[in-house]
Write a protein that holds these residues in place. Structure first.
Motif: not given
Length: 385
Positions: A127-128, A133-135, A279-287, A159-164
C-alpha cells in the motif's frame, strides 16, 4: 499468448524469475523486461527470456561513480520507458504485466501509451510504495496517478485490496491472489547439523529501516543482560547504515550474542542458514506481503512476526506468534518464552508446516493470472498501434 512482465529495477528478482517460469510452464511466451542482473543475483531463464532493457549505462558504471549513476538513473529511466513503448509496438505482446513502477510521475505517461498496445495488469505488492523507503522522493510520488492506465490489479492481501478500493478501483478490476511461496533449494545440512550455543534466532532478508532490525537488536541486548542461551543472526544486504546498531551491541558487551552477515546470501546459503535456525523473526514496522516470510514457511521453523499486513490476515495469522508493532518488550517476551519452552517451539514449528501447505504455489498463482489474461483478451480484442 505473448506476455511482457515488467520490473525495470528487478526489485524482486527471485519473485520475477519464479513467476515467469510458472507462466512459461503454461505454454505462454514470456519476456521479463528488466535490467541486467547484478553478480550476486540469481535469475535463471527457465521457460522465459530476460530482456536487459533498463539502465544499460548507469548499471555499467564502476562503483566510484555510483553517485553519478544515481543522479543519471532517472533520466535513463525515462529514455528506457520510451524505448519500452517502441519495443512493445514492435513485438506486440498480448498482455503487459507490470510488477513495479519505479518513478510513477514519469511512468504514468508511458503506461498510458502501453495501454493502447495491450491490456495492462499491475501487481500491487504494497500500500505504501517501497515501504516509504525509496531512494529518492520522486520514487514515492504519484503512486495513484498510474492506476488509470491499468485494466486489472493483482493485490496480494486484503489490506492492499481495501487500499485500492479506497483509491476508486472497482472490485471487478481486482483479483486478490496471495504471495506465492518463494522456493529455495534443499539445505545441504540436516537440522541436526546445527552448531552454536543455545537457541539460534534468525532475521534474514534485505536490511531496511521498515524491517525493524534495530528492534530485534534492542530485544537481544535486553535478553543478554540476564541469559546467554541464545544467539541472534542478522543476514542480508544492508540498505541502511549499520554502524549505530553494531556500536550499540558492542557498548552493551553483547557482541558474542550476535552475528551480522551484511551481504546478499545465495539461495543455497539462505536455505542452509534458515535450516540452521530454531526461531525466525520478522519484527517489521510496516509490511503488506513478504517474500522473505514466504521462504521461511518451507523450513517448518517457529515464526515470530508483528501483527500487520499479511501476518495478521488469513491464512497466516493463526500459524505464527504475533506481537505488537515496534514493541521491544513484547518481542523480548516472545523470544524468551520460546527459548525456554521446547514444546512451544515444536508446536509453532508444526503450525509453520501446516501454513506452508496452505500457501499458494507459483503454478496456482500463474494459472490464476492466466485466467485474468484470458478474461481481459476476451473483453477487448485489443487496441494495437
Amino acid at each position: 499468448m505473448k506476455v511482457f512482465v515488467v520490473d525495470p529495477s528487478l526489485f524482486s528478482p527471485t519473485y520475477d524469475a519464479q513467476f515467469c517460469e510458472a507462466l512459461g510452464g503454461l505454454g505462454l511466451d514470456v519476456s521479463l523486461i528488466g535490467r541486467k542482473p547484478r553478480p550476486y543475483e540469481e535469475v535463471e531463464e527457465r521457460g522465459f527470456s530476460l530482456v536487459a532493457h533498463f539502465y544499460r549505462i548507469t548499471e555499467s558504471l564502476p562503483g566510484f561513480l555510483s553517485p553519478l549513476a544515481k543522479f543519471g538513473k532517472g533520466a535513463e529511466h525515462a529514455v528506457d520507458m520510451h524505448r519500452l513503448v517502441g519495443l512493445a509496438r514492435r513485438q506486440a505482446p498480448d498482455i503487459i504485466h507490470v510488477e513495479w513502477s519505479v518513478l510513477p510521475l514519469i511512468d504514468r505517461h508511458f503506461f498510458a501509451k502501453l495501454a493502447r498496445i495491450a491490456p495492462m495488469v499491475l501487481t500491487v505488492h504494497n500500500t505504501v510504495p517501497f515501504h516509504g523507503a525509496g531512494s529518492s522522493r520522486l520514487m514515492l510520488r504519484g503512486h495513484q496517478e498510474i492506476f488509470s492506465a491499468f485494466d486489472h490489479f493483482i493485490p496480494h492481501t486484503e489490506t492492499i485490496r481495501r487500499h485500492l478500493a479506497e483509491c476508486g478501483i472497482d472490485d471487478a478490476r481486482m483479483t486478490q491472489l496471495p504471495h506465492p511461496v518463494i522456493r529455495l533449494p534443499e539445505p545441504r545440512l540436516p537440522s541436526s547439523g546445527r552448531s552454536g550455543k543455545g537457541c539460534q534466532i534468525l532475521f534474514f532478508g534485505n536490511i531496511k529501516p521498515y524491517k525493524g532490525v534495530d528492534i530485534l537488536v534492542h530485544a537481544g541486548i535486553d535478553m543478554a543482560a540476564g541469559r546467554d542461551d541464545f544467539h541472534i543472526t542478522i543476514a542480508g544486504k544492508p540498505f541502511m547504515p549499520l554502524g549505530e546498531i553494531e556500536a550499540g551491541i558492542e557498548a552493551a558487551g553483547a557482541g558474542q550474542m550476535f552475528t551480522i552477515i551484511p551481504r546478499y546470501l545465495s539461495e543455497q546459503e539462505l536455505a542452509d542458514t534458515i535450516a540452521g535456525s530454531d526461531i525466525i523473526v520478522f519484527p517489521y514496522r510496516e509490511i503488506d506481503a513478504s517474500g522473505a516470510f514466504s521462504c521461511a514457511t518451507q523450513f517448518a521453523r517457529p515464526i515470530v512476526a508483528t501483527d500487520i499486513g499479511a501476518f495478521g490476515e488469513e491464512p497466516v495469522r493463526d500459524h505464527v506468534l504475533r506481537i505488537p508493532v515496534e514493541n521491544t518488550p513484547a518481542l523480548r517476551h516472545a523470544l524468551e518464552t520460546l527459548i525456554g519452552d521446547e514444546n512451544e517451539r515444536k508446536r509453532l514449528a508444526g503450525e509453520s508446516r501446516r501454513l506452508h501447505g496452505k500457501m499458494y504455489s507459483w503454478e496456482r498463482f500463474a494459472g490464476d493470472c492466466r485466467g485474468v489474461y484470458d478474461r481481459l483478451l476476451a473483453a477487448s480484442p485489443h487496441r494495437r498501434r
